[in-house]
Write a protein that holds these residues in place. Structure first.
Motif, PDB file in Angstrom:
ATOM      1  N   THR A  33      45.977  47.240  36.283  1.00 46.93           N
ATOM      2  CA  THR A  33      44.811  47.624  37.027  1.00 46.93           C
ATOM      3  C   THR A  33      43.978  46.732  37.487  1.00 46.93           C
ATOM      4  O   THR A  33      43.793  45.574  36.347  1.00 46.93           O
ATOM      5  CB  THR A  33      44.335  49.188  35.852  1.00 46.93           C
ATOM      6  OG1 THR A  33      45.115  49.658  36.007  1.00 46.93           O
ATOM      7  CG2 THR A  33      43.555  49.299  36.974  1.00 46.93           C
ATOM      8  N   THR A  35      39.579  44.463  38.330  1.00 47.46           N
ATOM      9  CA  THR A  35      38.973  44.205  38.348  1.00 47.46           C
ATOM     10  C   THR A  35      38.925  43.032  38.801  1.00 47.46           C
ATOM     11  O   THR A  35      39.046  42.486  40.178  1.00 47.46           O
ATOM     12  CB  THR A  35      38.155  43.974  37.334  1.00 47.46           C
ATOM     13  OG1 THR A  35      38.210  42.964  37.019  1.00 47.46           O
ATOM     14  CG2 THR A  35      38.704  45.261  36.243  1.00 47.46           C
ATOM     15  N   ALA A  40      44.176  40.096  41.521  1.00 46.20           N
ATOM     16  CA  ALA A  40      45.342  41.000  41.868  1.00 46.20           C
ATOM     17  C   ALA A  40      46.409  41.038  41.987  1.00 46.20           C
ATOM     18  O   ALA A  40      47.119  39.519  42.747  1.00 46.20           O
ATOM     19  CB  ALA A  40      44.759  41.903  42.574  1.00 46.20           C
ATOM     20  N   ASP A 276      45.351  47.894  43.509  1.00 47.26           N
ATOM     21  CA  ASP A 276      44.180  47.585  43.921  1.00 47.26           C
ATOM     22  C   ASP A 276      43.648  47.440  45.530  1.00 47.26           C
ATOM     23  O   ASP A 276      45.305  47.081  46.399  1.00 47.26           O
ATOM     24  CB  ASP A 276      43.461  46.249  43.662  1.00 47.26           C
ATOM     25  CG  ASP A 276      42.085  45.376  43.883  1.00 47.26           C
ATOM     26  OD1 ASP A 276      42.156  45.865  44.896  1.00 47.26           O
ATOM     27  OD2 ASP A 276      41.869  44.803  43.316  1.00 47.26           O
ATOM     28  N   GLU A 316      35.306  45.614  48.658  1.00 49.42           N
ATOM     29  CA  GLU A 316      35.100  45.011  47.349  1.00 49.42           C
ATOM     30  C   GLU A 316      32.759  44.638  46.704  1.00 49.42           C
ATOM     31  O   GLU A 316      33.235  44.551  45.394  1.00 49.42           O
ATOM     32  CB  GLU A 316      34.984  43.257  47.538  1.00 49.42           C
ATOM     33  CG  GLU A 316      35.654  42.596  46.210  1.00 49.42           C
ATOM     34  CD  GLU A 316      35.142  40.709  46.909  1.00 49.42           C
ATOM     35  OE1 GLU A 316      36.453  40.009  46.555  1.00 49.42           O
ATOM     36  OE2 GLU A 316      34.745  40.428  47.716  1.00 49.42           O
ATOM     37  N   GLY A 321      37.470  46.848  43.788  1.00 46.77           N
ATOM     38  CA  GLY A 321      38.622  45.963  43.812  1.00 46.77           C
ATOM     39  C   GLY A 321      38.872  44.443  43.805  1.00 46.77           C
ATOM     40  O   GLY A 321      37.326  44.099  43.847  1.00 46.77           O
ATOM     41  N   TYR A 325      43.464  37.891  45.052  1.00 47.62           N
ATOM     42  CA  TYR A 325      45.592  38.542  44.673  1.00 47.62           C
ATOM     43  C   TYR A 325      46.710  37.277  44.934  1.00 47.62           C
ATOM     44  O   TYR A 325      46.939  36.088  45.178  1.00 47.62           O
ATOM     45  CB  TYR A 325      45.683  39.231  45.269  1.00 47.62           C
ATOM     46  CG  TYR A 325      46.353  38.646  47.211  1.00 47.62           C
ATOM     47  CD1 TYR A 325      46.848  38.392  47.902  1.00 47.62           C
ATOM     48  CD2 TYR A 325      44.721  38.441  48.145  1.00 47.62           C
ATOM     49  CE1 TYR A 325      47.871  37.797  48.553  1.00 47.62           C
ATOM     50  CE2 TYR A 325      45.068  38.170  49.047  1.00 47.62           C
ATOM     51  CZ  TYR A 325      46.693  37.835  49.767  1.00 47.62           C
ATOM     52  OH  TYR A 325      46.859  37.008  50.840  1.00 47.62           O
TER      53      TYR A 325
END
Length: 331
Positions: A33, A35, A40, A276, A316, A321, A325
């Protein structure tokens, strides 16, 4: 109808390549998970098959648990639309014992009433593979937005939404004539909103009266920000009982709400999934922009014309999220 009152980070550095997972088990170990301060994980698999849809779901490492698992798709406006076909999603539906969920539209068409919507779902083959629930068949309910919001301080969702313990957001990623593109964020915001809720979002809180929608359409960026707000309401409600899958095939510039969409001009990209939604939609858009396929031109034009990535920025900003990534490719 009763009124209800009231890019910066990691832009073109899109994909971190070479991170292949040799098995689903290995991928599960890295599921996390995220933040806004972290990177991500977005899983990717190129071949779009029923088995691979189940595989990428399992890679996320978050089991769809509970007595009632909702799978949010678009049932498609007509047989000409590019909605996800029943034969593609059937094994996933069975694996999670899911119910296909939808809400009625806010425009005149084949899905603007429960009776018509269920008929369309049957015609498109969905009732043969799973139960189909039109969540605003018995009305709608207000879902508050706790904390910061950009345009609307609450969402309006189908009343049956509260019957579900877990939500799989299974989206057909494609262009969209109003949102620029449709992915996870739009599927949550507009898809889970009742017909009144769709009006509320499209007008950025001016009205929830469906009959008044077209005279009150919001300025474009305000509409996109209202979608981000609606996502916050749903995501806050679900907590960690939610996951997101984008199937990037039949990449028309038009959405599945268009009964006669433009033909796709670029090749299918594959299946992407994440915990996310911001990272997932960002990765999906990046994959279009970074593609070597010359057919991408018109889809990029549609996204840019409608400021589509502003929804990602707004989500965002609301803490839903991160746009940072890494891609893990499943083989």
């Amino acid at each position: 109808m009763k009124k209800v009152l009231l890019m910066a980070v990691a832009a073109m550095a899109a994909m971190i390549s070479g991170c292949s997972a040799k098995s689903t088990a290995a991928a599960q170990e890295t599921a996390e998970t995220v933040t806004a301060d972290s990177i991500a994980t977005v899983y990717y698999i190129k071949d779009i098959t029923p088995d691979n849809l189940v595989k990428i779901y399992k890679a996320l490492g978050r089991e769809a648990k509970g007595n009632n698992v909702a799978v949010k798709i678009s049932t498609g406006e007509s047989n000409k639309t590019n909605h996800l076909r029943p034969e593609l999603i059937e094994p996933l539906m069975k694996a999670v014992n899911g119910t296909i969920v939808e809400c009625n539209t806010a425009y005149a068409g084949n899905r603007n009433s429960t009776e018509a919507h269920l008929k369309a779902a049957e015609e498109h083959g969905y009732t043969k593979i799973a139960k189909v629930d039109i969540m605003d068949a018995d009305g709608d309910s207000v879902l508050p937005i706790n904390g910061e919001y950009l345009q609307i301080d609450h969402d309006i969702v189908g009343k049956h939404f509260f019957d579900y313990d877990f939500l799989i957001v299974l989206s057909h990623f494609k262009g969209h004539q109003m949102g620029g593109f449709g992915g996870a964020l739009k599927n949550v915001a507009i898809g889970i909103a009742s017909s009144a809720g769709k009006t509320w979002i499209h007008t950025a809180g001016k009205t929830a009266n469906v009959d008044s929608i077209w005279g009150n359409i919001a300025e474009q960026d305000h509409f996109l920000e209202a979608m981000a707000d609606a996502n916050k309401a749903v995501i806050n409600h679900m907590g960690d009982k939610i996951l997101y899958i984008n199937v990037a095939n039949n990449l028309s510039i038009d959405c599945d709400c268009n009964g006669n969409p433009a033909a796709p001009e670029m090749a299918d990209l594959g299946i992407l999934a994440s915990l996310d939604p911001v990272a997932l939609d960002k990765a999906s858009v990046d994959m279009v922009f970074n593609s070597n396929d010359p057919g991408k031109q018109h889809l990029i034009e549609r996204i840019n014309q409608m400021h589509g990535t502003h929804t990602i920025d707004a989500a965002e900003k609301l803490g839903l999220g991160t746009q940072k990534y890494k891609i893990i490719t499943l083989e």
